[in-house]
Scaffold this motif. Sequence first.
Motif, mmCIF file in Angstrom:
data_model
loop_
_atom_site.group_PDB
_atom_site.id
_atom_site.type_symbol
_atom_site.label_atom_id
_atom_site.label_comp_id
_atom_site.label_asym_id
_atom_site.label_seq_id
_atom_site.Cartn_x
_atom_site.Cartn_y
_atom_site.Cartn_z
ATOM 1 N N GLN A 1 0.846 -1.175 0.000
ATOM 2 C CA GLN A 1 0.000 0.000 0.000
ATOM 3 C C GLN A 1 0.893 1.240 0.000
ATOM 4 N N SER A 2 0.593 2.155 -0.880
ATOM 5 C CA SER A 2 1.405 3.349 -1.035
ATOM 6 C C SER A 2 0.997 4.415 -0.028
ATOM 7 N N PHE A 3 1.983 5.177 0.437
ATOM 8 C CA PHE A 3 1.742 6.264 1.383
ATOM 9 C C PHE A 3 2.337 7.532 0.799
ATOM 10 N N LYS A 4 1.504 8.561 0.634
ATOM 11 C CA LYS A 4 1.984 9.818 0.072
ATOM 12 C C LYS A 4 2.112 10.857 1.170
ATOM 13 N N LEU A 5 3.304 11.393 1.302
ATOM 14 C CA LEU A 5 3.591 12.426 2.284
ATOM 15 C C LEU A 5 3.333 13.779 1.641
ATOM 16 N N LEU A 6 2.542 14.611 2.294
ATOM 17 C CA LEU A 6 2.151 15.933 1.804
ATOM 18 C C LEU A 6 1.415 15.858 0.469
ATOM 19 N N GLY A 7 0.870 14.713 0.138
ATOM 20 C CA GLY A 7 0.065 14.557 -1.064
ATOM 21 C C GLY A 7 0.824 14.311 -2.345
ATOM 22 N N PHE A 8 2.150 14.467 -2.356
ATOM 23 C CA PHE A 8 2.878 14.299 -3.611
ATOM 24 C C PHE A 8 4.111 13.407 -3.508
ATOM 25 N N ASP A 10 5.599 10.107 -2.839
ATOM 26 C CA ASP A 10 5.247 8.704 -2.659
ATOM 27 C C ASP A 10 6.399 8.011 -1.939
ATOM 28 N N VAL A 11 6.213 7.787 -0.645
ATOM 29 C CA VAL A 11 7.289 7.288 0.209
ATOM 30 C C VAL A 11 7.711 5.878 -0.170
ATOM 31 N N LYS A 12 6.794 5.086 -0.673
ATOM 32 C CA LYS A 12 7.110 3.689 -0.982
ATOM 33 C C LYS A 12 7.938 3.565 -2.263
ATOM 34 N N ASN A 13 7.649 4.383 -3.260
ATOM 35 C CA ASN A 13 8.276 4.193 -4.570
ATOM 36 C C ASN A 13 9.467 5.107 -4.839
ATOM 37 N N VAL A 14 9.631 6.174 -4.089
ATOM 38 C CA VAL A 14 10.754 7.091 -4.318
ATOM 39 C C VAL A 14 11.953 6.605 -3.511
ATOM 40 N N PRO A 15 13.113 6.392 -4.169
ATOM 41 C CA PRO A 15 14.286 5.936 -3.426
ATOM 42 C C PRO A 15 14.703 6.960 -2.366
ATOM 43 N N ALA A 17 13.277 8.084 0.199
ATOM 44 C CA ALA A 17 12.243 8.894 0.853
ATOM 45 C C ALA A 17 11.889 8.317 2.216
ATOM 46 N N ARG A 18 11.715 7.018 2.305
ATOM 47 C CA ARG A 18 11.321 6.393 3.568
ATOM 48 C C ARG A 18 12.379 6.619 4.644
ATOM 49 N N GLU A 19 13.627 6.347 4.299
ATOM 50 C CA GLU A 19 14.702 6.499 5.272
ATOM 51 C C GLU A 19 14.870 7.957 5.687
ATOM 52 N N SER A 20 14.696 8.873 4.735
ATOM 53 C CA SER A 20 14.831 10.290 5.048
ATOM 54 C C SER A 20 13.768 10.740 6.037
#
Length: 107
Positions: A1-8, A10-15, A17-20
């Motif tokens: 399941q994808s989670f979008k931070l601030l609406g744009f 995509d924490v799951k698919n952007v390299p 992003a999650r760790e940051s």
Amino acid sequence: QSFKLLGFLDVKNVPCARESVLYGSLGSLVMGLGHFLATSRVRRSCDVAVGGFICTMLGYWCYCRYNLAQQRIRQRMLKEGMKNRILFEGSYLDPEKEQAGSERSDS
């Protein structure tokens, strides 16, 4: 399941992003709590926590993306080298064949 931070974002698919985001939240907690324990000022500590989140997140984002770019460059060079090795192996253009020939003549 994808989670979008601030609406744009995509924490799951952007390299990176999650760790940051995770390191940013940890930095926010440490800096905000440390400032509160030092000064006992709640509002100012919340401001420091938000600033700590932004600085830590952006700092780790840049670090992670730089390492990712370096890794991709190394992978591309390795892939190209393997392709050239397969292409030139056994031919007169093979650099290892020239090295082996020159070693025999030296001894």
